[in-house]
Design a protein around this motif. Structure first.
Motif, PDB file in Angstrom:
ATOM      1  N   ASP A  10      -2.304 -51.190  10.953  1.00 15.68           N
ATOM      2  CA  ASP A  10      -2.041 -50.135   9.977  1.00 15.68           C
ATOM      3  C   ASP A  10      -3.089 -49.032  10.130  1.00 15.68           C
ATOM      4  O   ASP A  10      -4.178 -49.111   9.568  1.00 15.68           O
ATOM      5  N   LEU A  11      -2.759 -48.002  10.896  1.00 17.07           N
ATOM      6  CA  LEU A  11      -3.682 -46.892  11.113  1.00 17.07           C
ATOM      7  C   LEU A  11      -3.575 -45.843  10.013  1.00 17.07           C
ATOM      8  O   LEU A  11      -4.373 -44.906   9.990  1.00 17.07           O
ATOM      9  N   GLN A  12      -2.621 -46.004   9.114  1.00 21.17           N
ATOM     10  CA  GLN A  12      -2.478 -45.083   7.985  1.00 21.17           C
ATOM     11  C   GLN A  12      -3.364 -45.541   6.827  1.00 21.17           C
ATOM     12  O   GLN A  12      -4.115 -44.760   6.253  1.00 21.17           O
ATOM     13  N   ASN A  13      -3.212 -46.801   6.481  1.00 19.31           N
ATOM     14  CA  ASN A  13      -4.003 -47.441   5.431  1.00 19.31           C
ATOM     15  C   ASN A  13      -3.984 -46.639   4.129  1.00 19.31           C
ATOM     16  O   ASN A  13      -5.023 -46.232   3.604  1.00 19.31           O
ATOM     17  N   ASN A  14      -2.770 -46.412   3.613  1.00 18.97           N
ATOM     18  CA  ASN A  14      -2.622 -45.823   2.287  1.00 18.97           C
ATOM     19  C   ASN A  14      -1.621 -46.662   1.498  1.00 18.97           C
ATOM     20  O   ASN A  14      -1.187 -47.733   1.951  1.00 18.97           O
ATOM     21  N   PHE A  15      -1.238 -46.193   0.339  1.00 21.32           N
ATOM     22  CA  PHE A  15      -0.360 -46.981  -0.535  1.00 21.32           C
ATOM     23  C   PHE A  15       0.965 -47.298   0.155  1.00 21.32           C
ATOM     24  O   PHE A  15       1.448 -48.435   0.103  1.00 21.32           O
ATOM     25  N   ILE A  42       4.420 -51.479   2.873  1.00 26.90           N
ATOM     26  CA  ILE A  42       5.257 -51.987   3.967  1.00 26.90           C
ATOM     27  C   ILE A  42       4.635 -53.243   4.567  1.00 26.90           C
ATOM     28  O   ILE A  42       5.308 -54.264   4.759  1.00 26.90           O
ATOM     29  N   VAL A  43       3.340 -53.179   4.861  1.00 27.43           N
ATOM     30  CA  VAL A  43       2.660 -54.306   5.499  1.00 27.43           C
ATOM     31  C   VAL A  43       2.711 -55.549   4.625  1.00 27.43           C
ATOM     32  O   VAL A  43       2.840 -56.678   5.134  1.00 27.43           O
ATOM     33  N   SER A  44       2.633 -55.375   3.322  1.00 28.57           N
ATOM     34  CA  SER A  44       2.627 -56.524   2.407  1.00 28.57           C
ATOM     35  C   SER A  44       3.906 -57.346   2.486  1.00 28.57           C
ATOM     36  O   SER A  44       3.930 -58.517   2.086  1.00 28.57           O
TER      37      SER A  44
END
Length: 325
Positions: A81-86, A91-93
């Motif tokens: 996750d290179l964005q690492n925002n909400f 999505i990753v969760s």
């Protein structure tokens, strides 16, 4: 086969700067499969990239369940996750797999902008910061890449005397004044060059204003056709630009690059780092940086970060730079 998902939704420069990571991952997992999730507006930044298997388009106005279901089917072993925002965390969760997240220097940027406490003195590029967040790879100065399909032809008949101007940026304090670009353009035209004006839909107005005042210029601004802009850049002896997404595009197609920095600074990581790049900035101002992304107006009302970088100064830097290319 190891399946890997990269998430970087936006913006243009950030997506382009993720491409060294794709190359490093493909070198490590040559038999692996790397997919990419990106906002559909920036898909061209990774289109045609030989290190990718599938590109998924993100549209924030749509229900994400269909997208999530498609990603789940891939059964990724590794999610980066290179964005690492909400949005990206949401999505990753919902996906299984080992996760790496881009460790943003948020506090350090806050201290530099608001208190001028520089805890970012060791200059690191964004690709370096991305790689530092992923223990499985090591960054060694790899450059970003844009892959232009062969069918994409230049908009002008190739010559050897084009200089590109990419005069736009998202925020006012990152834009060198129009009249300065015009003055610089006249000096370069007198020196025998033709100016190509480059930009997307948001840059059409500024490109038109400059074109109307420069007889020997060609307005090549597009409706956000990144790959066409990049193809036209490759016809240029060098490109002059602001701290913008097109700065990263120029570096990604290996075009000599002169960048004018205003309210932002190199310490944030968004700077060209190829050997054939030059940054011009007003380093003596105590009010820099006033923002890490740019502002709609100068907080001090003097705009010295840009106004004191004169066309004559830039012209002299360019002529010296060209001699060493």
């Amino acid at each position: 086969m190891k399946r890997i998902l990269i998430i970087r939704l936006s913006s243009l420069g950030d997506v382009i700067l993720s491409t060294p990571i794709l190359k490093l991952l493909k070198e490590k997992y040559s038999n692996g499969s790397i997919d990419y999730l990106v906002n559909k507006n920036y898909k061209d930044a990774v289109a045609n990239n030989p290190n990718l298997s599938t590109i998924f388009e993100y549209e924030k106005e749509k229900n994400q369940q269909t997208l999530i279901n498609s990603l789940k089917k891939k059964k990724y072993a590794l999610i980066i996750d290179l964005q690492n925002n909400f949005r990206s965390r949401s999505i990753v969760s919902k996906l299984p797999g080992k996760v790496y997240r881009f460790s943003k220097p948020t506090l350090k940027k806050f201290l530099l902008v608001n208190f001028k406490w520089n805890r970012l003195k060791e200059l690191r590029t964004i690709p370096q910061m991305y790689a530092d967040s992923i223990s499985e790879i090591e960054f060694n100065g790899e450059l970003p890449e844009l892959h232009i399909p062969e069918k994409k032809l230049p908009s002008v008949k190739p010559k050897n005397n084009f200089i590109g101007f990419a005069p736009g940026a998202k925020h006012f304090t990152k834009i060198w004044p129009v009249e300065y670009f015009v003055d610089l353009g006249k000096k370069l035209i007198d020196a025998g060059f033709t100016i190509l004006l480059l930009g997307g839909k948001a840059d059409k107005d500024i490109c038109s204003k400059i074109h109307n005042q420069l007889k020997n210029s060609i307005d090549l601004s597009t409706n956000d056709d990144l790959l066409q802009i990049a193809r036209d850049m490759k016809e240029c002896k060098l490109v002059v630009c602001n701290d913008s997404g097109l700065m990263h595009a120029a570096q990604a197609v290996d075009v000599p690059l002169v960048t004018i920095f205003g309210s932002t600074v190199k310490e944030f990581g968004f700077f060209p780092y190829s050997e054939n790049s030059l940054i011009i900035e007003n380093e003596g101002l105590k009010c820099r940086p006033c923002s890490h992304i740019g502002k709609s107006k100068c907080p001090k009302k003097h705009f010295k970060c840009m106004l004191e970088i004169t066309p004559e100064l830039v012209f002299n830097k360019i002529t010296g730079f060209i001699k060493n290319l």
